[in-house]
Design a protein around this motif. Structure first.
Motif, short mmCIF file in Angstrom:
data_model
loop_
_atom_site.label_atom_id
_atom_site.label_comp_id
_atom_site.label_asym_id
_atom_site.label_seq_id
_atom_site.Cartn_x
_atom_site.Cartn_y
_atom_site.Cartn_z
N GLU A 3 0.85 -1.20 0.00
CA GLU A 3 0.00 0.00 0.00
C GLU A 3 0.88 1.25 0.00
O GLU A 3 1.96 1.25 0.60
N ASP A 102 -19.01 7.05 6.88
CA ASP A 102 -18.61 5.64 6.99
C ASP A 102 -19.36 4.80 5.95
O ASP A 102 -18.75 3.98 5.25
N GLN A 103 -20.66 5.02 5.83
CA GLN A 103 -21.44 4.29 4.84
C GLN A 103 -21.02 4.64 3.41
O GLN A 103 -20.96 3.78 2.54
N ALA A 106 -17.80 2.96 2.58
CA ALA A 106 -18.02 1.53 2.34
C ALA A 106 -18.52 1.25 0.93
O ALA A 106 -18.32 0.15 0.41
N TYR A 110 -12.48 1.30 -2.43
CA TYR A 110 -11.23 1.56 -1.72
C TYR A 110 -10.70 0.27 -1.11
O TYR A 110 -11.48 -0.61 -0.73
N SER A 111 -9.39 0.22 -0.95
CA SER A 111 -8.80 -0.87 -0.18
C SER A 111 -9.26 -0.71 1.27
O SER A 111 -9.60 0.40 1.71
N LYS A 112 -9.29 -1.79 2.00
CA LYS A 112 -9.67 -1.72 3.42
C LYS A 112 -8.73 -0.78 4.16
O LYS A 112 -9.16 0.01 5.00
N ALA A 113 -7.44 -0.85 3.83
CA ALA A 113 -6.46 0.00 4.51
C ALA A 113 -6.78 1.48 4.28
O ALA A 113 -6.74 2.28 5.22
N ALA A 115 -9.76 2.80 3.34
CA ALA A 115 -11.06 3.10 3.94
C ALA A 115 -10.91 3.35 5.44
O ALA A 115 -11.45 4.32 5.98
N ASP A 116 -10.17 2.48 6.11
CA ASP A 116 -9.94 2.66 7.55
C ASP A 116 -9.17 3.94 7.83
O ASP A 116 -9.49 4.68 8.76
N TYR A 117 -8.14 4.19 7.05
CA TYR A 117 -7.33 5.39 7.20
C TYR A 117 -8.19 6.64 7.03
O TYR A 117 -8.13 7.57 7.84
#
Length: 140
Positions: A3, A102-103, A106, A110-113, A115-117
């Motif tokens: 990433e 957040d929704q 989702a 995006y990559s999970k990384a 999205a979380d960031y």
């Protein structure tokens, strides 16, 4: 492939899909705010027509994520907490705004990384807006 380091250069802007990706995120964000019951208290802070709100948020996020500074070019510099002081924004409104975002995040590819960031980074100005709100400070 590893990433990119989000927050460095334009890595976050690129991870968000550039301007078109950010515009999709913002469109989904306001669609969720309009169509769901997750944000009744924050939705009433916005005008009925969200076109300018969409344009402002997308422009801001482009620069905030390391891309072109469209917001500054059109509107000048901004202090996010001070800009939002004219509305009564407390923890409830902040939670609702973040729930919509957040929704919307989702729904993006995006990559999970990333999205979380992104959500974690958005929590910072959301908290500062609450802290800078004079009405909320008076109620403590």
């Amino acid at each position: 492939m590893s990433e990119p380091v989000f927050g460095v250069g334009d890595a976050s802007f690129r991870a968000a899909g550039g301007k078109p990706g950010i515009e999709r995120l913002v469109d989904d964000f306001y669609r969720i705010m309009d169509e769901s019951d997750v944000a009744p208290n924050v939705r009433c802070l916005y005008p009925q027509d969200l076109a300018e709100s969409r344009e402002r948020l997308a422009s801001f996020l482009c620069g905030w994520l390391g891309g072109p500074r469209y917001y500054a070019e059109k509107y000048g510099s901004i202090s996010v907490p001070l800009f939002h002081r004219s509305w009564s924004i407390g923890e409830r409104e902040s939670r609702e705004w973040l729930a919509c975002m957040d929704q919307a995040i989702a729904r993006q590819p995006y990559s999970k990384a990333f999205a979380d960031y992104l959500l974690a980074q958005l929590c910072v100005p959301a908290l500062r807006i609450v802290q800078a709100n004079p009405q909320q400070q008076a109620d403590r």
